[in-house]
Design an enzyme around this catalytic site. Structure first.
Site, PDB file in Angstrom:
ATOM      1  N   ASP A 133       0.814  -1.207   0.000  1.00 31.93           N
ATOM      2  CA  ASP A 133       0.000   0.000   0.000  1.00 31.93           C
ATOM      3  C   ASP A 133       0.851   1.262   0.000  1.00 31.93           C
ATOM      4  O   ASP A 133       2.079   1.221  -0.146  1.00 31.93           O
ATOM      5  CB  ASP A 133      -1.016  -0.022   1.148  1.00 31.93           C
ATOM      6  CG  ASP A 133      -0.362   0.227   2.504  1.00 31.93           C
ATOM      7  OD1 ASP A 133       0.840   0.511   2.576  1.00 31.93           O
ATOM      8  OD2 ASP A 133      -1.086   0.136   3.512  1.00 31.93           O
ATOM      9  N   VAL A 134       0.188   2.396   0.163  1.00 36.15           N
ATOM     10  CA  VAL A 134       0.843   3.696   0.071  1.00 36.15           C
ATOM     11  C   VAL A 134       1.946   3.846   1.124  1.00 36.15           C
ATOM     12  O   VAL A 134       2.880   4.631   0.948  1.00 36.15           O
ATOM     13  CB  VAL A 134      -0.217   4.813   0.202  1.00 36.15           C
ATOM     14  CG1 VAL A 134      -0.927   4.729   1.548  1.00 36.15           C
ATOM     15  CG2 VAL A 134       0.384   6.180   0.007  1.00 36.15           C
TER      16      VAL A 134
END
Lengths: 134, 134, 134, 134
Positions: free
Chosen positions: A15-16
């Site tokens: 993810d980010v």
């Protein structure tokens, strides 16, 4: 009966924040449970034949360490507790260094697939918890 | 007939590079096509009644700009080309600043749901492409 | 240089229609490209050192067959075409029966990571396309 | 302070069983927490300025009802419990008929972003739990 499944963390699972997202761990756990059911010869069709469906009602997961791209994870699944119409599986995820990255208790209930009301855990499934009896 | 759908980019849709991943754009496009079919009263059940299934056979997508968390995206879908057993939809994604972030041509074929062989595009669907005829 | 990656289709990758969703194929392709870059010793860090970023600008994918849970897929990636500031990779996905389930052309451009303007494909990458020259 | 976020269940969020998958609920919860942090003016950058990171260490979720495509879900997030270096948020998901489909307790700890050791919950965050004090 225990079952283990080994997987590799892929780029699109990051993810980010640069690590595997919370939600993705639950997919890993599901893949591990599928492996456990298959090893126990309790594939989806088997339950259908029995007129039973299993429904997950609670997941309690501890996040211990982050997972990164290309990590090799081992997901283990084993019986933890048996009730009359419910059962609990204990699952753990370890990385390639043997570190515990997450553990979880997953509670499921058995239901009649037609009436959608709870039904006793079938013998085929209950026998996998037999060694836990006091 | 055109259809538009507005969505917000969520945190778990952002990848390790800090923007929406290539693959996620295809999910956005699918959400846009679902909207288009529903507006055209061509929901999944309608096709089933006709004994027809639509199958996507090609997607050709241009990535123009990156999308970030909280971006408000508008996905538009419109008829582009009609064949005998296939049809093409043109889809575009714009962000809240009106910038084109992606566009795509999506080619589907209509199949008999039982025999799984190609079938002519049904009138209910073909009429949506009528204005394109030369 | 070709690279192959083998993966297993997991339960959470199956959509409402009972097969792998269109968008998921693009994740599989990305995993395959990551494998290709790594085998070519062109990991992400290598590009960063060169001050270069690669950006995917077009994916043109044909969907040939559906994929089901537990299918074993092989994703192959190989050089297809080299331009001055862009390059094309050809990717194919086969299942455990050797059937082609999807193929795609993926076009990327090389950009200066600071100015975000296009830059010639670096020699380290271009040499992988050398055998294609006429 | 409570925060609510409304979302629509999309086609690609439906799994092989025809409803939203267990893991997806955790994404919905994350979107809800992002909304809560933003309403509280505690965006990611704010924590960075304080030299603090929040890390989710436990999620305990009850699955009450299934969610289907096009369901409109409301995710609510509110403070539940405050410790010295940890805090608990209570989250609920209701559908368009007002039915509770899931509820969860999410425990996070605050860590120094450099040393990665636990740090007291900052005042900016602690004040949101003030009304809970006995």
């Amino acid at each position: 009966m225990d079952a283990s499944l080994e997987i590799v963390v892929r780029s699109t699972e990051i993810d980010v924040n640069g690590h595997v997202n919370n939600a993705k761990y639950l997919e890993y756990l599901e893949w591990g449970r599928e492996e456990w059911y298959e090893r126990a010869n309790l594939a989806y069709d088997k339950f259908l034949d029995l007129g039973i469906q299993t429904v997950t009602v609670n997941i309690n997961i501890n996040y211990r360490k982050e997972c990164l791209q290309n990590d090799r994870l081992t997901i283990t699944t084993r019986p933890e507790r048996l009730g009359r119409t419910s059962y609990v599986l204990k699952q753990e995820i370890h990385n390639q260094r043997g570190e515990l990255v997450a553990d979880a208790l997953v509670t499921s209930v058995t239901m009649d697939s037609h009436t959608r009301t709870s039904r006793p855990v079938p013998d085929e499934l209950a026998r996998l918890f037999a060694h836990l009896a006091s």
